[in-house]
Scaffold this motif. Structure first.
Motif, PDB file in Angstrom:
ATOM      1  N   ALA A   1       0.832  -1.207   0.000  1.00  0.00           N
ATOM      2  CA  ALA A   1       0.000   0.000   0.000  1.00  0.00           C
ATOM      3  C   ALA A   1       0.864   1.254   0.000  1.00  0.00           C
ATOM      4  O   ALA A   1       0.574   2.223  -0.710  1.00  0.00           O
ATOM      5  N   TYR A   2       1.936   1.239   0.816  1.00  0.00           N
ATOM      6  CA  TYR A   2       2.826   2.393   0.846  1.00  0.00           C
ATOM      7  C   TYR A   2       3.485   2.598  -0.520  1.00  0.00           C
ATOM      8  O   TYR A   2       3.538   3.723  -1.038  1.00  0.00           O
ATOM      9  N   THR A   3       3.968   1.502  -1.116  1.00  0.00           N
ATOM     10  CA  THR A   3       4.653   1.612  -2.409  1.00  0.00           C
ATOM     11  C   THR A   3       3.702   2.116  -3.481  1.00  0.00           C
ATOM     12  O   THR A   3       4.037   3.025  -4.250  1.00  0.00           O
ATOM     13  N   LEU A   4       2.513   1.508  -3.544  1.00  0.00           N
ATOM     14  CA  LEU A   4       1.544   1.924  -4.558  1.00  0.00           C
ATOM     15  C   LEU A   4       1.087   3.350  -4.318  1.00  0.00           C
ATOM     16  O   LEU A   4       0.963   4.150  -5.256  1.00  0.00           O
ATOM     17  N   ASN A   5       0.850   3.684  -3.056  1.00  0.00           N
ATOM     18  CA  ASN A   5       0.394   5.033  -2.727  1.00  0.00           C
ATOM     19  C   ASN A   5       1.468   6.060  -3.058  1.00  0.00           C
ATOM     20  O   ASN A   5       1.182   7.140  -3.585  1.00  0.00           O
TER      21      ASN A   5
END
Length: 608
Positions: A338-342
């Motif tokens: 989620a952090y990477t995609l966000n």
């Protein structure tokens, strides 16, 4: 504004209409606070990972509750079923003992030993019986009730010391009776331990039969802990015997039986005792009734529900532990994803916002080694393409108008053209040859650049397209490549303003001590072919046709006609409601059969 569309890990540069829709979408995104966008996206991604895990855990916990309830119900049903099973076990056990006792009473060896008074022979008979039934006390007495021999060290002198209840006169059949005070209790001994309401001696079951006419054989089986353990173990039950006539006096119980539980006859219930939860049932076996079928001793069966529940919970905890470990790993992995995609989306969003301001700065791709990194590189590649396109457009704008540049950049660069109704304007400097003879080359170029700058500014202000520079002449088109509907009016407005701009320039030239510039302007409205003219390797966007030639001829006649700004009849008809013009002559133009009426353009209404 240019646009981007993400297609299969790459970007496609869009044309102007698509870029416009992209711009509107970007404006909607820009209206949202960035922190809200990031928060919503991150929370949704985490929820996407966490929701299946939470549903799974909730399902496991719910299943554990259902199974626990089912086990409790099964335990309560099982303790009720114990009544029938225990009744069958007791009946079978009594039948077996009756057969054994009857066989012993009818044994010739026993009768012979009694007749001879052979105590050793009697002990041998008793010993043989004890090997098969070590838990049973066997007594042989004479007709007066005096004990002749027994297989255990019983402190009995007479059968009357064995306080049996409801024993009728002995006959040839085996008689079954109960002794509430065990196999050797005498009257007057204490019965109750007042601390726990528990009898000091367990009850006993007494089987008796006559041996001939002169003796009695009695089997006494204690209904004690060992007996209840033997009976309850196959049933996985804890058993107890109680005397309800003496305020629930506990007569005997198996090991670990919850002595404080209370039951309700012919009914199962849950009872808490000794820190445990028990399924309890109370009933009266047939063997524990008197001759009137009144219950003398109640039996209580109990099953630990807490142990079952703890076992179920332990099993489910063992099942839940891997789920929690896997779920924790999934949450960590999902949080990282989620952090990477966000972060990737944040960088792309920031890049799009910079594009809105024509800032073509690339983004820093996330170093993930997967598609997210490829998206970042793809975006940067598209930005480079937009940057080059923007540079080309800016460069083209210096050589052609914005509309022509946009036309060429809209993937319509091909040979051929379209028929359009346009207004062509020609402007030329009068006496430029003699003027240039008095200046060097640098001065000539400087003077032309200064002049063309003023004229082109006016032309572009009114939507005209500078088609080409022909020495000191200027060819302008109104209505190509994209018609506006007011092209003729825009052309005459531009011509009048060009005349005003030239007057201002001449004032500056005179002030600098330089010669002023005189021009002639001719306009004509007609049909032309507008398009890319030339070859596939070298082409030019221009217009060709009779209208171009006529506009050029009109500009060439301005000096002879005595007017610096003339228009053809077709142009006059298109704008006559908005201009002040007068017919000055009718001329014959080479290549045309009909004469051309020429109008001198004085002014344009300010309200137009």
């Amino acid at each position: 504004m240019f646009g981007l569309v993400l297609i299969d890990r790459g970007f496609v540069v869009l044309d102007e209409p698509s870029a416009l829709s992209h711009s509107r979408a970007m404006n909607r995104i820009s209206d949202r606070p960035e922190h809200q966008f990031r928060k919503n996206m991150r929370s949704r991604l985490l929820m996407l990972v966490a929701l299946p895990l939470l549903v799974t855990i909730a399902s496991v916990v719910g299943l554990e509750r259902v199974l626990e309830r089912q086990l409790i119900n099964d335990a309560m049903r099982h303790v009720m079923e114990t009544r029938d099973v225990l009744q069958s076990e007791l009946d079978e056990h009594v039948r077996t003992l009756k057969v054994e006792i009857l066989g012993l009473a009818q044994s010739s060896i026993l009768k012979e030993a009694l007749q001879k008074g052979d105590m050793q022979a009697l002990q041998s008979v008793l010993k043989a019986f004890s090997e098969s039934y070590p838990e049973i006390d066997l007594i042989i007495a004479n007709r007066d009730g005096k004990v002749l021999s027994s297989n255990h060290k019983l402190e009995l002198k007479a059968v009357s010391d064995l306080e049996t209840l409801h024993v009728p006169n002995l006959s040839g059949e085996v008689t079954n009776a109960l002794s509430m005070h065990g196999c050797e209790r005498a009257k007057g001994q204490p019965m109750v331990n007042s601390d726990v309401r528990e009898a000091t001696q367990p009850p006993a079951r007494v089987l008796a039969a006559r041996v001939g006419e002169g003796a009695i054989v009695i089997a006494c089986e204690r209904l004690d802990r060992d007996f209840l353990e033997r009976v309850g173990k196959p049933l996985q039950m804890k058993l107890a015997l109680v005397d309800e006539a003496h305020e629930h006096l506990l007569l005997a119980h198996s090991q670990d039986f919850p002595v404080h539980v209370r039951g309700r006859r012919e009914e199962s219930l849950l009872s808490e005792a000794d820190g445990d939860l028990w399924a309890v049932a109370e009933f009266c076996p047939r063997l524990f009734t008197d001759t009137k079928d009144d219950c003398v001793i109640d039996a209580i069966s109990a099953m630990s529900v807490l142990k079952l529940r703890n076992t179920v919970r332990k099993d489910f905890l063992l099942l839940l532990l891997p789920l929690l470990l896997v779920g924790g790993f999934a949450l960590l992995w999902g949080g990282r994803l989620a952090y990477t995609l966000n972060e990737t989306l944040d960088r792309l969003l920031a890049g799009f916002r910079r594009l809105e301001t024509h800032n073509f700065e690339p983004i820093e791709p996330m170093r993930t080694g997967n598609e997210l990194e490829e998206i970042g590189h793809g975006f940067n590649h598209a930005v480079e393409g937009l940057k080059e396109r923007n540079h080309l457009r800016t460069t083209f704008g210096k050589y052609m108008t914005e509309s022509v540049a946009a036309h060429l950049l809209s993937n319509q660069v091909k040979l051929g053209g379209d028929s359009l109704q346009v207004t062509v304007l020609f402007s030329d400097i009068r006496g430029f040859t003699s003027m240039s003879e008095k200046m060097d080359a640098q001065q000539v170029v400087s003077r032309l650049n200064e002049y063309f700058t003023r004229m082109v500014d006016v032309v572009m202000e009114h939507g005209g397209v500078v088609d080409k520079y022909i020495g000191d002449a200027l060819m302008v088109i109104f209505g190509a490549p994209v018609p506006s509907g007011d092209d003729a009016l825009n052309a005459v407005k531009a011509a009048v303003d060009m005349r005003k701009a030239l007057a201002e320039l001449n004032a500056e030239l005179i002030e600098r001590g330089e010669l002023p510039i005189r021009t002639g302007i001719g306009l004509h409205t007609g049909e032309v072919v507008a398009g890319n003219i030339g070859s596939e390797r070298r082409m030019e966007y221009t217009v060709i046709g009779d209208a171009v030639n006529l506009a050029s001829r009109l500009e060439g006649c301005t000096k002879e006609l005595g007017s610096d700004l003339v228009i053809s009849e077709s142009t006059y008809r298109a704008v006559q409601a908005h201009v002040q013009a007068r017919l000055i002559d009718t001329i014959q133009v080479k290549g045309r059969d009909q004469a051309v009426r020429v109008y001198a353009l004085d002014s344009v209404d300010s309200s137009s």
